[in-house]
Motif scaffolding. Structure first.
Motif, PDB file in Angstrom:
ATOM      1  N   PRO A 263     -39.529 102.316  58.531  1.00  0.00           N
ATOM      2  CA  PRO A 263     -38.857 103.296  59.394  1.00  0.00           C
ATOM      3  C   PRO A 263     -38.576 102.689  60.773  1.00  0.00           C
ATOM      4  O   PRO A 263     -39.227 101.728  61.187  1.00  0.00           O
ATOM      5  N   ILE A 264     -37.610 103.257  61.456  1.00  0.00           N
ATOM      6  CA  ILE A 264     -37.235 102.793  62.790  1.00  0.00           C
ATOM      7  C   ILE A 264     -37.674 103.854  63.793  1.00  0.00           C
ATOM      8  O   ILE A 264     -37.233 105.008  63.720  1.00  0.00           O
ATOM      9  N   LEU A 265     -38.544 103.471  64.714  1.00  0.00           N
ATOM     10  CA  LEU A 265     -38.975 104.370  65.783  1.00  0.00           C
ATOM     11  C   LEU A 265     -38.093 104.063  66.986  1.00  0.00           C
ATOM     12  O   LEU A 265     -38.193 102.988  67.573  1.00  0.00           O
ATOM     13  N   ALA A 266     -37.204 104.977  67.321  1.00  0.00           N
ATOM     14  CA  ALA A 266     -36.283 104.793  68.442  1.00  0.00           C
ATOM     15  C   ALA A 266     -36.825 105.515  69.660  1.00  0.00           C
ATOM     16  O   ALA A 266     -37.019 106.728  69.632  1.00  0.00           O
ATOM     17  N   ILE A 267     -37.074 104.763  70.712  1.00  0.00           N
ATOM     18  CA  ILE A 267     -37.613 105.330  71.942  1.00  0.00           C
ATOM     19  C   ILE A 267     -36.497 105.344  72.981  1.00  0.00           C
ATOM     20  O   ILE A 267     -35.899 104.310  73.262  1.00  0.00           O
ATOM     21  N   SER A 268     -36.226 106.522  73.535  1.00  0.00           N
ATOM     22  CA  SER A 268     -35.142 106.661  74.502  1.00  0.00           C
ATOM     23  C   SER A 268     -35.546 107.613  75.615  1.00  0.00           C
ATOM     24  O   SER A 268     -36.351 108.519  75.401  1.00  0.00           O
ATOM     25  N   ALA A 269     -34.945 107.420  76.776  1.00  0.00           N
ATOM     26  CA  ALA A 269     -35.169 108.313  77.902  1.00  0.00           C
ATOM     27  C   ALA A 269     -34.100 109.399  77.956  1.00  0.00           C
ATOM     28  O   ALA A 269     -34.180 110.311  78.774  1.00  0.00           O
ATOM     29  N   SER A 270     -33.111 109.323  77.065  1.00  0.00           N
ATOM     30  CA  SER A 270     -31.993 110.266  77.070  1.00  0.00           C
ATOM     31  C   SER A 270     -32.166 111.318  75.974  1.00  0.00           C
ATOM     32  O   SER A 270     -32.252 110.983  74.790  1.00  0.00           O
ATOM     33  N   GLU A 271     -32.178 112.576  76.363  1.00  0.00           N
ATOM     34  CA  GLU A 271     -32.292 113.673  75.393  1.00  0.00           C
ATOM     35  C   GLU A 271     -31.065 113.710  74.476  1.00  0.00           C
ATOM     36  O   GLU A 271     -31.188 114.018  73.293  1.00  0.00           O
TER      37      GLU A 271
END
Length: 144
Positions: free
Chosen positions: A67-75
């Motif tokens: 799986p790919i865990l995508a971490i972002s600061a944008s909602e």
């Protein structure tokens, strides 16, 4: 659905996707290499630090088994990534100090049951923090 996923040949999917690409950007080259590294090292997770979601989508293009865990600061990015196959988006306050963001991401992945102690994780991000389109680094980190 899980039963169907068990019969997918992820290596041949990767080979088909990478063979069809003629000229690729440096970002896509890093993402393709990250998926290959995840397959070769039997990584439990691929982690992408992404401003716009493009890095996570580029990883998903190669259909990795992990799986790919995508971490972002944008909602907005997080909402958009909810539609991508194999991507689990989560929020972060800031990308300042990528090593600390990766450490927090590993802790969150453990809470979500995506990884356990001793697993390997392929992390993809840029060396310039909070700069979209600058993904140029991949590293393999153990889960503490």
């Amino acid at each position: 659905c899980e039963e169907a996923e068990a019969f997918i040949d992820y290596k041949s999917l990767y080979m088909q996707s990478s063979a069809s690409a003629a000229d690729v950007s440096s970002v896509e080259a890093v993402c393709a290499s990250a998926v290959k590294a995840a397959m070769d090292s039997k990584a439990a997770l691929i982690m992408a630090l992404t401003e716009t979601g493009c890095t996570a989508l580029m990883l998903a293009k190669y259909r990795p088994e992990a799986p790919i865990l995508a971490i972002s600061a944008s909602e907005t990015t997080i909402r958009q990534l909810l539609l991508a196959r194999g991507v689990v988006p989560i929020a972060t306050a800031s990308f300042q100090g990528t090593d600390s963001v990766i450490a927090k991401g590993l802790a969150m992945a453990k809470e979500l049951g995506l990884v356990k102690s001793g697993d390997m994780v392929v992390a993809v991000h840029g060396t310039r923090e909070e700069c979209a389109g600058a993904t140029n680094m991949m590293k393999i980190v153990p889960v503490p």
